[in-house]
Motif scaffolding. Structure first.
Motif, short mmCIF file in Angstrom:
data_model
loop_
_atom_site.label_atom_id
_atom_site.label_comp_id
_atom_site.label_asym_id
_atom_site.label_seq_id
_atom_site.Cartn_x
_atom_site.Cartn_y
_atom_site.Cartn_z
N ARG A 116 14.29 5.34 0.80
CA ARG A 116 15.50 4.55 0.57
C ARG A 116 16.71 5.20 1.26
NH1 ARG A 116 16.01 1.12 -3.58
NH2 ARG A 116 14.35 2.18 -4.67
N ARG A 117 16.81 6.52 1.13
CA ARG A 117 17.91 7.27 1.72
C ARG A 117 17.92 7.12 3.25
NH1 ARG A 117 21.92 7.84 -0.70
NH2 ARG A 117 22.87 7.37 1.26
N ILE A 118 16.73 7.29 3.85
CA ILE A 118 16.63 7.18 5.31
C ILE A 118 17.07 5.79 5.76
CG2 ILE A 118 15.06 7.23 7.30
CD1 ILE A 118 13.40 9.33 5.81
N ALA A 137 0.82 -1.21 0.00
CA ALA A 137 0.00 0.00 0.00
C ALA A 137 0.86 1.26 0.00
CB ALA A 137 -0.94 -0.02 1.20
N TYR A 138 2.13 1.11 0.39
CA TYR A 138 3.04 2.27 0.40
C TYR A 138 4.34 1.86 -0.29
CZ TYR A 138 -0.45 3.88 3.62
OH TYR A 138 -1.66 4.23 4.17
N THR A 139 4.76 2.65 -1.23
CA THR A 139 5.94 2.29 -2.01
C THR A 139 7.19 2.89 -1.36
OG1 THR A 139 5.67 4.23 -3.38
CG2 THR A 139 4.60 2.21 -4.14
N MET A 140 8.34 2.48 -1.89
CA MET A 140 9.58 3.03 -1.37
C MET A 140 10.16 4.01 -2.38
SD MET A 140 12.82 1.04 0.25
CE MET A 140 13.05 0.01 -1.19
N GLY A 141 10.15 5.29 -2.03
CA GLY A 141 10.71 6.29 -2.93
C GLY A 141 12.16 6.56 -2.55
N GLN A 142 12.76 7.53 -3.23
CA GLN A 142 14.16 7.86 -2.95
C GLN A 142 14.33 8.34 -1.50
OE1 GLN A 142 16.75 7.00 -4.40
NE2 GLN A 142 15.77 6.30 -6.28
N GLU A 143 13.34 9.09 -1.01
CA GLU A 143 13.42 9.63 0.35
C GLU A 143 13.51 8.49 1.38
OE1 GLU A 143 10.01 12.00 1.40
OE2 GLU A 143 10.63 12.07 3.49
N HIS A 188 22.75 -11.10 9.39
CA HIS A 188 22.31 -11.61 8.09
C HIS A 188 21.21 -10.73 7.49
CE1 HIS A 188 19.61 -14.44 5.79
NE2 HIS A 188 20.72 -14.51 5.10
N SER A 189 20.29 -10.28 8.35
CA SER A 189 19.20 -9.43 7.87
C SER A 189 19.74 -8.10 7.33
CB SER A 189 18.18 -9.15 8.97
OG SER A 189 17.51 -10.35 9.31
N PHE A 190 20.78 -7.57 7.98
CA PHE A 190 21.42 -6.35 7.46
C PHE A 190 21.92 -6.58 6.04
CE2 PHE A 190 22.21 -4.74 11.94
CZ PHE A 190 21.40 -3.64 11.79
N LEU A 191 22.58 -7.72 5.86
CA LEU A 191 23.11 -8.05 4.54
C LEU A 191 21.99 -8.11 3.50
CD1 LEU A 191 25.60 -9.17 2.87
CD2 LEU A 191 24.73 -11.44 3.46
N LEU A 192 20.88 -8.78 3.88
CA LEU A 192 19.76 -8.90 2.94
C LEU A 192 19.18 -7.53 2.59
CD1 LEU A 192 17.71 -12.00 4.19
CD2 LEU A 192 19.65 -11.91 2.64
N ILE A 193 18.98 -6.71 3.62
CA ILE A 193 18.37 -5.39 3.38
C ILE A 193 19.28 -4.55 2.48
CG2 ILE A 193 17.59 -3.24 4.43
CD1 ILE A 193 16.68 -4.84 6.85
N GLU A 194 20.57 -4.59 2.76
CA GLU A 194 21.50 -3.81 1.94
C GLU A 194 21.48 -4.28 0.48
OE1 GLU A 194 24.73 -2.46 5.34
OE2 GLU A 194 24.93 -4.42 4.36
N THR A 195 21.43 -5.60 0.31
CA THR A 195 21.35 -6.15 -1.05
C THR A 195 20.08 -5.67 -1.75
OG1 THR A 195 22.39 -8.13 -0.14
CG2 THR A 195 21.50 -8.32 -2.37
N LEU A 196 18.97 -5.72 -1.01
CA LEU A 196 17.69 -5.36 -1.61
C LEU A 196 17.59 -3.85 -1.88
CD1 LEU A 196 15.37 -7.68 0.51
CD2 LEU A 196 15.89 -7.93 -1.93
N LEU A 197 18.17 -3.06 -0.99
CA LEU A 197 18.12 -1.61 -1.19
C LEU A 197 18.88 -1.19 -2.45
CD1 LEU A 197 18.51 -0.22 2.44
CD2 LEU A 197 16.54 0.11 0.94
N ALA A 198 19.85 -2.02 -2.82
CA ALA A 198 20.63 -1.69 -4.02
C ALA A 198 19.83 -1.92 -5.30
CB ALA A 198 21.91 -2.52 -4.04
N ARG A 199 18.75 -2.70 -5.17
CA ARG A 199 17.91 -2.94 -6.37
C ARG A 199 16.86 -1.85 -6.44
NH1 ARG A 199 16.56 -9.34 -5.42
NH2 ARG A 199 18.72 -10.02 -5.22
N GLU A 200 17.07 -0.88 -7.29
CA GLU A 200 16.11 0.21 -7.37
C GLU A 200 15.01 -0.11 -8.39
OE1 GLU A 200 17.48 4.19 -7.37
OE2 GLU A 200 19.37 3.67 -6.36
#
Lengths: 247, 502
Positions: free
Chosen positions: B306-308, B298-304, B404-416
């Motif tokens: 992602r940055r935070i 219901a809520y997307t992830m914008g640049q703002e 491990h979760s940090f690693l996953l989130i960082e990987t996923l955040l790199a996929r824009e």
């Protein structure tokens, strides 16, 4: 010992200066709704139909804060034209009728019971009772004891025994299986006592209203003094309500 | 195995394809499967056109199987031959009044009248308060004493009753009586308008709002043929990992507090809030409520946003590593964590423990690896090094999972990848179908199983929180422990009351 000191220096002092300094929450936080009375009636009706909590009175352009879970679907649907959620987290009310709102709540402090301020203004001890709460309300109440909020600096504490408490803080839609334990806890608190209903469930049954396994409304069992809306209420909503009602 | 139908996680199955076996064959098949290392995902009853059926969903290492049978009114309990069924059979007896005879400990699960107005298997009169017609398991002897705790506990937590049988300080037996949180969720989900479902599901267990709403959304997407794009999948997976981090570090802080080592308790308490705030940045709610809806987010992830997220993770990752070092190297902490509340691997397997409780006892099962949903298929798995089954292992696994979760989130955040926000609309569900969805919530395997009728209405909605498996693990962990170690053991599991009670 050295590690403790190093960590202590890295962590620093994190306690918020609220309420002396205001806090602004992230722009996605959904707090006090703003209801646009002049929006197209058909659109308002659509919002009311979509609302999973049936919290919108389309005809009178009112929103029931006791039912709303702040999911924001109405805001998305109407693109903010009918209902808009602001970042104002000051949602606590003292009277049930105030929950039905157009977005302008009366000042909580003006509606507080004056003798409560005198009795509990400097020291308030509360017994928390979770009566089928989903652990969101419980967790975000517990958070008030962490260094950021540090509730104890206001003379407010959650205590283990109802005998030591000035009142109860209830979360959850009150399952049948918790009814007896809730009432026993309430009885055990010495009078005069305060009753706080926290979260959509304790106020109206929340998402579980209508289930034959829950009571669904704390006020139908014992008179509620303070209502704290939310699903769950933001810790700042609770903090604001406690400070304004008792201080 | 020939009589079981192999299915996939989230796959829509025609109900007519599920093998309907004679009950004695069904019993034999399931027992054989479970005795040979298989685990039970679901085993429940449902009514269809006046006929009572039982359905089992079982899993091996990386495959799911389904089988059904017409339910007899009474039958020889599977639990008599295999412990893995014990809670499931008690639940069926409570929900539908079917008696499993020779069940070694047939008692109610949540304390409510059965759905069919049949004679109560437990002889309860539900006008009486819980626990009704039930005397707790007694231990007798001159030096034995009993300690009763709850339902209302000393802190701000959910209600439940704990009954300890002790000799001196030593706990011989802990009986956990839940049910105080029962809200009738499963019945509600088939009775109320569909628009109410997402918010009910988010309240099954508020600390697992993402885990449960993913199971719900994936099931509706499968039954309603709703596509979900990659951008939404990324947001969902990030939210699930944020939920995991918040809960794990909150628990590490609470564990520290329970052994009276206050600095990490204070630091982790505050740091946990940072992750709840990140969920709020994504969804507007500190528990991620309102985020996941059928068809996407219901809520997307914008640049703002992602940055935070990127900035906050960079900042907190190091702090968390430092506080973890502080916690795990303190000798006073090690002395309390090591060899406390041990559940050995054999017991853990017999009970079917899942999540970190299972992994700490050496059962590697992780639904993100075995039955990947969303974007987990291409992501690396978490590896656990300490698996002794004690509090120290459950704490170590949490730390490893946070990293491990940090690693996953960082990987996923790199996929824009962009996505559109969705509204919780109504969609038509495939008639006469079955779907099982599994996700690795922070406590372990969360699973929902939906059956639809010929009109495409939900006929049965079955929910399983990982706590359904793991509460018995806590009871076993307390055997021969000092009673003063209960808070520590309890926190190392940190199970859900409402997720169990439904």
């Amino acid at each position: 010992m050295l590690t403790i000191i190093k960590n202590r220096m890295e962590q620093g002092c994190r306690t918020s200066r609220y309420p002396k300094t205001p806090i602004t929450l992230n722009n996605r936080y959904r707090g006090m709704p703003k209801i646009h009375k002049n929006c197209p009636a058909a659109l308002m009706k659509k919002c009311a139909d979509l609302c999973p909590q049936e919290a919108i009175d389309a005809e009178n352009a009112l929103l029931d804060l006791g039912r709303c879970v702040f999911c924001g679907q109405c805001e998305t649907l109407s693109k903010g034209d009918c209902i808009q959620f602001t970042q104002n987290f000051e949602l606590g009310v003292a009277r049930k009728e105030h929950l039905l709102t157009n977005g302008n709540l009366p000042r909580l402090a003006d509606n507080a019971k004056k003798h409560f301020k005198k009795l509990f203004g400097r020291s308030l001890q509360l017994r928390q009772v979770s009566a089928a709460g989903c652990n969101a309300c419980e967790a975000d109440t517990n958070v008030l004891n962490t260094p950021f909020f540090d509730l104890a600096r206001f003379g407010i504490q959650f205590v283990a025994s109802p005998r030591h408490a000035d009142g109860i803080h209830v979360t959850g839609p009150i399952s049948k299986n918790m009814h007896a334990a809730l009432m026993a806890t309430y009885e055990a608190v010495p009078a005069p006592k305060v009753v706080i209903a926290s979260g959509s469930c304790a106020i109206s049954g929340g998402p579980f209203r209508g289930s034959p396994e829950v009571v669904g409304d704390l006020n139908s069992l014992i008179p509620v003094d303070l209502y704290i809306p939310g699903c769950p209420p933001h810790p700042l909503t609770t903090l604001h309500a406690l400070l304004n009602y008792f201080k | 195995m020939d009589n079981l139908l192999k299915i996939a996680n989230g796959e829509r199955i025609k109900r007519s394809d599920i093998p309907s076996l004679p009950f004695h064959v069904f019993r034999q098949e399931l027992l054989q499967f479970a005795v040979n290392g298989g685990q039970i995902v679901h085993y429940f009853a449902y009514e269809d056109a006046g006929v009572l059926m039982v359905l089992a969903i079982v899993r091996s290492d990386a495959a799911l199987y389904a089988a059904a049978a017409e339910a007899p009114e009474a039958y020889h309990a599977l639990t008599a031959d295999c412990e893995k069924f014990h809670m499931f059979e008690r639940e069926i007896a409570e929900q539908y009044g079917v008696r499993p005879y020779e069940h070694p400990w047939l008692k109610h699960v949540r304390y409510h009248a059965n759905y069919r107005q049949r004679e109560d298997v437990f002889g309860n009169d539900y006008r009486q308060d819980i626990p009704g017609n039930y005397d707790y398991f007694p231990v007798e002897g001159e030096a034995i004493h009993e300690v009763a705790v709850g339902p209302v506990h000393a802190g701000i937590i959910e209600p439940g009753h704990f009954r300890f049988q002790c000799i001196g300080e030593e706990v011989l037996h802990l009986e956990i009586q839940l049910g105080y949180q029962h809200r009738g969720v499963e019945k509600m989900l088939t009775a109320v308008p569909r628009k109410r479902l997402p918010v009910i599901v988010e309240g099954i267990a508020g600390d697992t709002a993402i885990g449960h709403s993913l199971c719900y959304a994936q099931a509706i997407e499968s039954l309603g043929s709703l596509p979900v794009d990659e951008g939404a999948s990324i947001v969902r997976a990030i939210a699930l990992e944020l939920e995991r981090i918040a809960n794990h570090i909150g628990d590490l802080g609470a564990l520290s507090g329970d052994v009276a080592f206050n600095p990490p308790a204070a630091y982790f308490g505050r740091l946990r809030g940072e992750f709840l705030n990140l969920l709020l940045v994504l969804s507007g709610n500190r528990f991620g409520k309102g985020l996941v809806r059928p068809g996407g987010v219901a809520y997307t992830m914008g640049q703002e946003q992602r940055r935070i997220l990127i900035d906050k993770i960079k900042e907190t990752k190091l702090e968390i590593a430092h506080v973890c070092d502080l916690l795990f190297t303190a000798h006073t902490v090690q002395a309390r964590f090591d060899h406390t509340g041990t559940v050995d691997r054999e017991t853990a397997e017999k009970l079917g423990l899942v999540g970190y409780a299972g992994r700490a006892s050496g059962i590697a099962y992780d639904a993100r690896v075995s039955f990947p949903t969303e974007c987990y298929a291409g992501l690396p798995a978490s590896i656990n090094n300490k698996t002794d089954g004690d509090v120290a292992s459950r704490a170590a696994v949490r730390r490893e999972e946070v990293e491990h979760s940090f690693l996953l989130i960082e990987t996923l955040l790199a996929r824009e990848v962009a996505t559109e926000s969705v509204l919780a609309g109504d969609c038509k569900l495939a008639p006469s179908s079955l779907v099982v969805t599994i996700n690795e919530g922070w406590r372990g395997e969360v699973s929902h199983c939906l059956l639809t009728d010929a009109q495409g209405e939900i006929l049965r909605y079955k929910i399983k929180d990982p706590s359904f498996h793991n509460w018995t693990g806590l009871a076993m962990a307390l055997r021969h422990q000092g009673i003063s170690d209960f808070p520590l053991c309890n926190k190392s599991f940190n199970l859900s009351y409402c997720g169990f009670d439904l």
